[in-house]
Design a protein around this motif. Structure first.
Motif, PDB file in Angstrom:
ATOM      1  N   LEU A 148       0.846  -1.187   0.000  1.00  9.90           N
ATOM      2  CA  LEU A 148       0.000   0.000   0.000  1.00  9.90           C
ATOM      3  C   LEU A 148       0.888   1.245   0.000  1.00  9.90           C
ATOM      4  O   LEU A 148       1.788   1.368   0.839  1.00  9.90           O
ATOM      5  N   CYS A 200      -5.142  -6.078   1.788  1.00  8.44           N
ATOM      6  CA  CYS A 200      -5.093  -5.458   0.466  1.00  8.44           C
ATOM      7  C   CYS A 200      -4.779  -6.447  -0.647  1.00  8.44           C
ATOM      8  O   CYS A 200      -4.091  -7.451  -0.453  1.00  8.44           O
ATOM      9  N   ILE A 224      -9.203  -2.768  -0.643  1.00  2.00           N
ATOM     10  CA  ILE A 224      -8.952  -2.982   0.781  1.00  2.00           C
ATOM     11  C   ILE A 224     -10.252  -3.398   1.455  1.00  2.00           C
ATOM     12  O   ILE A 224     -11.280  -2.728   1.311  1.00  2.00           O
TER      13      ILE A 224
END
Length: 241
Positions: free
Chosen positions: A15, A61, A70
């Motif tokens: 992420l 994720c 997510i």
């Protein structure tokens, strides 16, 4: 329930640091204690390896066709992560940072049915994401108000199949060598239904308060035994040392 198929290129990417996560409160007051209770008993029983990860409303994720997805299950368990814990403070990407979760759980708090959403188009529903993208082997849906629990396992075709509980009304989570079931009682001033763990011998994994009570009872029983023995010695004319 079978999810519709969809063509996705699934990749596992970290992420971005500047990615803005949702900052919303949990749905209701029941969710945090339900989740904490599941983790506490595992820890006290020595069933949380040092590299394991338990999650509560925490982002898991995947990247689908270059779009980040997510989902934040109410509770989840990852047996092993492969990176330092400070690298998974904000979120967790399976395959890249460690193993696929063994189990994810949703605690039903509304009537929208999002826990059952097999919507395959972006952004996909929870069911589709857990089943078809992450391929989490165990998915539990718990309705705490009435104490109903559904446990689904991936079948040989990669679809979730509803499980039948055993004679004790518990579900085997084979990858953890544990059973998951419902218990009714009081914890932290909440009187109601809880999810609990049992080991392969049928022993309930205790919470800290229960373990403390058990130890006090053991100590009291031992004191009573010692007092009876001392009195028996006095009755026989022997003063205990």
């Amino acid at each position: 329930m079978l999810a519709n198929s969809a063509t996705y290129q699934i990749t596992w990417e970290k992420l971005p640091d500047d990615f803005v996560l949702d900052d919303e409160p949990v749905d209701n007051i029941n969710q945090p204690p339900l989740a904490a209770a599941l983790t506490e008993s595992l820890e006290l029983a020595g069933k949380l390896p040092v590299n394991s990860l338990t999650t509560t409303n925490y982002g898991i994720c995947a990247t689908l066709n270059n779009k980040i997805v997510i989902k934040a299950p109410d509770w989840g368990y990852v047996a092993s992560i492969r990176v330092p814990r400070d690298e998974v403070i904000r979120s967790y990407t399976p395959q890249l940072q460690g193993e696929i979760p063994i189990i994810v759980m949703e605690f039903i708090s509304d009537t929208e049915g999002t826990e059952y959403s097999s919507k395959p188009t972006y952004p996909p529903g929870k069911w589709f994401f857990y089943e078809q993208v992450l391929k989490v082997p165990n998915y539990a849906i718990f309705e705490p108000s009435h104490g109903t629990l559904e446990v689904y396992k991936l079948d040989n075709l990669g679809n979730y199949e509803l499980q039948t509980p055993d004679a004790n009304n518990r579900y085997s989570i084979t990858q953890m060598n544990l059973f998951l079931g419902i218990w009714e009682g009081i914890r932290e001033n909440r009187d109601g239904f809880w999810l609990r763990w049992w080991d392969e011998t049928g022993e309930l994994l205790l919470w800290g308060s229960e373990a403390a009570t058990q130890e006090r009872q053991r100590a009291e029983t031992e004191k009573q035994r010692a007092d009876r023995l001392a009195q028996q010695l006095r009755d026989a004319g022997i003063e205990p040392a």
